[in-house]
Motif scaffolding. Structure first.
Motif, PDB file in Angstrom:
ATOM      1  N   GLU A 267      -2.357  -5.641  -3.397  1.00 47.30           N
ATOM      2  CA  GLU A 267      -3.207  -4.698  -3.541  1.00 47.30           C
ATOM      3  C   GLU A 267      -4.031  -4.728  -2.147  1.00 47.30           C
ATOM      4  O   GLU A 267      -4.334  -3.893  -1.605  1.00 47.30           O
ATOM      5  N   ASP A 270      -2.147  -4.490   0.995  1.00 45.93           N
ATOM      6  CA  ASP A 270      -1.794  -2.989   1.219  1.00 45.93           C
ATOM      7  C   ASP A 270      -2.681  -2.334   1.669  1.00 45.93           C
ATOM      8  O   ASP A 270      -2.691  -1.429   2.497  1.00 45.93           O
ATOM      9  N   ARG A 271      -3.956  -2.507   1.204  1.00 44.60           N
ATOM     10  CA  ARG A 271      -5.137  -1.517   1.469  1.00 44.60           C
ATOM     11  C   ARG A 271      -6.087  -2.184   2.628  1.00 44.60           C
ATOM     12  O   ARG A 271      -6.964  -1.587   2.992  1.00 44.60           O
TER      13      ARG A 271
END
Length: 362
Positions: A267, A270-271
């Protein structure tokens, strides 16, 4: 492939070593061009099926006398293992880290395994449960491990030193040229280094008194805590080398557990909260700055201080380029990443020349 690597070797400044504990890994590392072992994790030598129960018996001993009885058996195993490493790495340095992990990692955890061990050792299952509970920790990464084991159980360190130096003496007598480097892990201040160094010196002198041979050895420390890096000028006068353990240094700097980061890292990537996995490529602005401070402060107090890195970052090209720029003497990585490190070290030199306006071609 060998021709390409030979070109790289003509240009690189950084030495490349390997992380290895077995003769097989050491031989593969040497075949791939390693210039020594930068990290030998001695605890790995005690997990074999014919040794783990002796290690457990030593940990579960009721007193020092019983502990020393089991340490004598472990001494034989460790001596034999170190002798084979010195033979394979003939003429090259072997950096041996003293016992590092928390002791509960060696003990069984399931009821079935505890009951079986109790029968083999002739102890009650309840006594083993009690010992395992006493040694268990909320956060083992920050707990009773590293040089703290040497402070509380100096007899364990004495055994390891006798094994390392005894094996080096035997290797010398057999015609080999061993260069042992004993590394004290997880230090935070110079008093720890001085205390553990006294234990090491005592063990070395006992071996060399029994067999007086000419032997070259070094005593150094593993730089894994932010405090060690920030106080490198105080540590450096007490050691002959420093090796940055960037795996633990990353854990302690970020507050991330290397074993648990997978729960949130995808996460974060991805961010773009993190540009890369900090355990794969060195974080130059945080962890890297601690390394830079450690190198600068360490050499300000001891100009001839040898400095290396033994975390897995030593095999990552971007990290190798940073370590070259920082002025390290060597990097150490897993055997199969040695060729990558050799190429990356040469590329770092060529890119540096190109930026400064010099010739950037091989």
């Amino acid at each position: 492939f060998q021709v390409l690597l030979s070109w790289a070797d003509k240009h690189r400044r950084l030495k490349v070593r390997a992380n290895a504990e077995t003769p097989e890994d050491a031989a593969k590392a040497r075949e791939l061009g390693a210039e020594g072992i930068g990290l030998c994790r001695t605890e790995h030598m005690f997990f074999d099926s014919d040794r783990i129960d002796i290690m457990r018996a030593m940990i579960l001993a009721d007193d020092k006398k019983e502990r020393k009885k089991h340490l004598k058996k472990l001494l034989e195993f460790q001596h034999a293992d170190m002798l084979e490493l010195f033979k394979v790495m003939d003429g090259l340095p072997v950096t041996v880290r003293l016992l590092d992990p928390p002791l509960h990692e060696f003990l069984p955890h399931t009821e079935e395994d505890i009951e079986a061990l109790a029968k083999r050792l002739g102890k009650s299952a309840q006594s083993i449960r009690d010992s395992a509970e006493h040694l268990s920790e909320v956060n083992p990464m920050l707990g009773f491990r590293g040089c703290r084991l040497s402070v509380v159980y100096p007899e364990v360190t004495e055994m390891q030193v006798r094994a390392i130096i005894g094996a080096a003496v035997e290797a010398t007598e057999l015609g080999y040229k061993p260069f042992p480097e004993i590394m004290i892990p997880l230090v935070v201040n110079v008093r720890e280094i001085r205390l553990v160094s006294e234990i090491i010196d005592h063990g070395i002198h006992k071996v060399l008194k029994e067999k007086p041979v000419s032997l070259t050895y070094k005593i150094g420390t593993m730089m894994e805590t932010p405090r060690a890096c920030l106080g490198a000028d105080r540590l450096a006068p007490a050691v002959e080398f420093m090796s940055f353990g960037t795996n633990d240094l990353t854990q302690m700097t970020y507050g991330y557990s290397r074993d648990d980061i997978g729960k949130f890292l995808p996460e974060y990537l991805d961010r773009r909260i993190l540009p890369v996995d900090p355990f794969e490529s060195i974080d130059t602005t945080g962890v890297g700055r601690l390394v830079e401070v450690g190198v600068r402060e360490g050499r300000s107090a001891r100009p001839n201080l040898k400095v290396g890195v033994c975390g897995e970052h030593g095999g990552d090209p971007a990290s190798v380029a940073f370590f070259h720029k920082t002025g390290l003497d060597y990097v150490s990585c897993s055997p199969y990443r040695v060729p990558v490190a050799r190429l990356a070290a040469a590329q770092a030199v060529l890119f540096e020349k190109k930026r400064s306006g010099g010739s950037g071609t091989a």
